[in-house]
Design a protein around this motif. Structure first.
Motif, short mmCIF file in Angstrom:
data_model
loop_
_atom_site.label_atom_id
_atom_site.label_comp_id
_atom_site.label_asym_id
_atom_site.label_seq_id
_atom_site.Cartn_x
_atom_site.Cartn_y
_atom_site.Cartn_z
N VAL A 20 6.58 -18.39 -24.54
CA VAL A 20 6.48 -17.01 -25.03
C VAL A 20 5.02 -16.58 -25.13
O VAL A 20 4.65 -15.48 -24.70
CB VAL A 20 7.21 -16.85 -26.38
CG1 VAL A 20 6.87 -15.53 -27.04
CG2 VAL A 20 8.70 -16.97 -26.19
N THR A 21 4.18 -17.45 -25.67
CA THR A 21 2.76 -17.13 -25.79
C THR A 21 2.13 -16.94 -24.41
O THR A 21 1.38 -15.99 -24.17
CB THR A 21 2.01 -18.23 -26.57
OG1 THR A 21 2.62 -18.38 -27.84
CG2 THR A 21 0.54 -17.88 -26.73
N GLY A 22 2.46 -17.83 -23.48
CA GLY A 22 1.93 -17.72 -22.12
C GLY A 22 2.37 -16.43 -21.44
O GLY A 22 1.58 -15.78 -20.75
N LEU A 23 3.62 -16.05 -21.64
CA LEU A 23 4.10 -14.80 -21.04
C LEU A 23 3.43 -13.58 -21.67
O LEU A 23 3.10 -12.61 -20.98
CB LEU A 23 5.62 -14.70 -21.17
CG LEU A 23 6.41 -15.64 -20.27
CD1 LEU A 23 7.90 -15.57 -20.59
CD2 LEU A 23 6.16 -15.32 -18.80
N MET A 24 3.20 -13.64 -22.97
CA MET A 24 2.53 -12.52 -23.64
C MET A 24 1.09 -12.37 -23.14
O MET A 24 0.58 -11.24 -23.07
CB MET A 24 2.55 -12.73 -25.16
CG MET A 24 3.92 -12.50 -25.78
SD MET A 24 3.96 -12.84 -27.55
CE MET A 24 2.71 -11.76 -28.16
N TRP A 27 0.15 -15.33 -18.44
CA TRP A 27 -0.06 -16.60 -17.74
C TRP A 27 1.25 -17.06 -17.10
O TRP A 27 1.85 -18.05 -17.50
CB TRP A 27 -0.55 -17.67 -18.68
CG TRP A 27 -1.88 -17.40 -19.31
CD1 TRP A 27 -2.73 -16.36 -19.06
CD2 TRP A 27 -2.53 -18.21 -20.29
NE1 TRP A 27 -3.85 -16.47 -19.84
CE2 TRP A 27 -3.76 -17.60 -20.60
CE3 TRP A 27 -2.17 -19.38 -20.95
CZ2 TRP A 27 -4.64 -18.12 -21.52
CZ3 TRP A 27 -3.05 -19.91 -21.87
CH2 TRP A 27 -4.27 -19.28 -22.15
N ARG A 28 1.71 -16.36 -16.08
CA ARG A 28 2.99 -16.66 -15.45
C ARG A 28 3.01 -18.03 -14.78
O ARG A 28 3.99 -18.75 -14.85
CB ARG A 28 3.34 -15.57 -14.46
CG ARG A 28 3.63 -14.24 -15.15
CD ARG A 28 3.90 -13.13 -14.18
NE ARG A 28 5.00 -13.50 -13.31
CZ ARG A 28 5.21 -12.95 -12.13
NH1 ARG A 28 4.43 -12.00 -11.68
NH2 ARG A 28 6.23 -13.33 -11.39
N ARG A 29 1.93 -18.38 -14.10
CA ARG A 29 1.88 -19.69 -13.43
C ARG A 29 1.90 -20.83 -14.43
O ARG A 29 2.55 -21.84 -14.23
CB ARG A 29 0.64 -19.79 -12.55
CG ARG A 29 0.74 -18.97 -11.32
CD ARG A 29 -0.40 -19.23 -10.40
NE ARG A 29 -0.29 -18.37 -9.24
CZ ARG A 29 -1.11 -18.41 -8.23
NH1 ARG A 29 -2.11 -19.26 -8.22
NH2 ARG A 29 -0.94 -17.60 -7.22
N PHE A 30 1.16 -20.67 -15.51
CA PHE A 30 1.15 -21.68 -16.57
C PHE A 30 2.58 -21.90 -17.09
O PHE A 30 3.03 -23.02 -17.24
CB PHE A 30 0.23 -21.24 -17.71
CG PHE A 30 0.33 -22.08 -18.95
CD1 PHE A 30 -0.29 -23.31 -19.02
CD2 PHE A 30 1.07 -21.65 -20.04
CE1 PHE A 30 -0.19 -24.10 -20.16
CE2 PHE A 30 1.18 -22.42 -21.18
CZ PHE A 30 0.55 -23.65 -21.23
N ILE A 33 4.69 -23.78 -14.58
CA ILE A 33 4.35 -25.20 -14.52
C ILE A 33 4.90 -25.95 -15.72
O ILE A 33 5.46 -27.04 -15.60
CB ILE A 33 2.82 -25.38 -14.39
CG1 ILE A 33 2.36 -24.92 -13.01
CG2 ILE A 33 2.41 -26.82 -14.64
CD1 ILE A 33 0.87 -24.84 -12.86
N ILE A 34 4.76 -25.36 -16.90
CA ILE A 34 5.28 -26.00 -18.12
C ILE A 34 6.80 -26.13 -18.04
O ILE A 34 7.37 -27.19 -18.34
CB ILE A 34 4.86 -25.21 -19.38
CG1 ILE A 34 3.35 -25.27 -19.57
CG2 ILE A 34 5.58 -25.71 -20.62
CD1 ILE A 34 2.81 -26.66 -19.84
N ALA A 35 7.48 -25.06 -17.62
CA ALA A 35 8.94 -25.10 -17.52
C ALA A 35 9.39 -26.10 -16.45
O ALA A 35 10.35 -26.85 -16.65
CB ALA A 35 9.48 -23.71 -17.21
N LEU A 36 8.69 -26.13 -15.33
CA LEU A 36 9.02 -27.07 -14.26
C LEU A 36 8.84 -28.51 -14.72
O LEU A 36 9.70 -29.36 -14.49
CB LEU A 36 8.14 -26.79 -13.04
CG LEU A 36 8.37 -27.64 -11.81
CD1 LEU A 36 9.74 -27.34 -11.22
CD2 LEU A 36 7.30 -27.35 -10.79
N GLY A 37 7.74 -28.79 -15.37
CA GLY A 37 7.49 -30.14 -15.85
C GLY A 37 8.48 -30.59 -16.90
O GLY A 37 8.96 -31.72 -16.88
#
Length: 95
Positions: A20-24, A27-30, A33-37
């Motif tokens: 949520v913080t990354g999307l706000m 940081w879509r790629r971040f 990557i976090i979701a994929l990992g």
């Protein structure tokens, strides 16, 4: 004798707060990557070494499948087990 007790690598609320913080912050790629990992149970080195050509997304198949596949080029256990390994990401929470 106690049985082995496995611990999750990261609590789900922590993962969700990172996403949520990354999307706000845009940081879509971040977030990807976090979701994929997390969804693919990948090691950080496997994520860093991955390229787009190693990833098969539902959009690549015309949405005929509802999961993602990722080829792991140099898995940690390549000398003990199969040299070519892959992971399947099919968690509905990470779509």
């Amino acid at each position: 004798m106690r049985a082995a007790q496995h611990h999750i690598p990261m609590p789900v609320p922590t993962l969700l707060s990172m996403l949520v913080t990354g999307l706000m912050w845009g940081w879509r790629r971040f977030c990807g990557i976090i979701a994929l990992g997390f969804g693919g149970l990948l090691r950080p080195g496997e994520l860093v070494a991955a390229k787009r050509e190693d990833l098969l997304l539902p959009i690549d198949t015309g949405f005929s499948v509802s999961f993602a596949l990722m080829s792991i080029k140099e898995p940690k256990s390549r000398f003990t087990y199969a040299r070519h390994q892959s992971t399947k990401i099919d968690s509905e929470d990470l779509r």
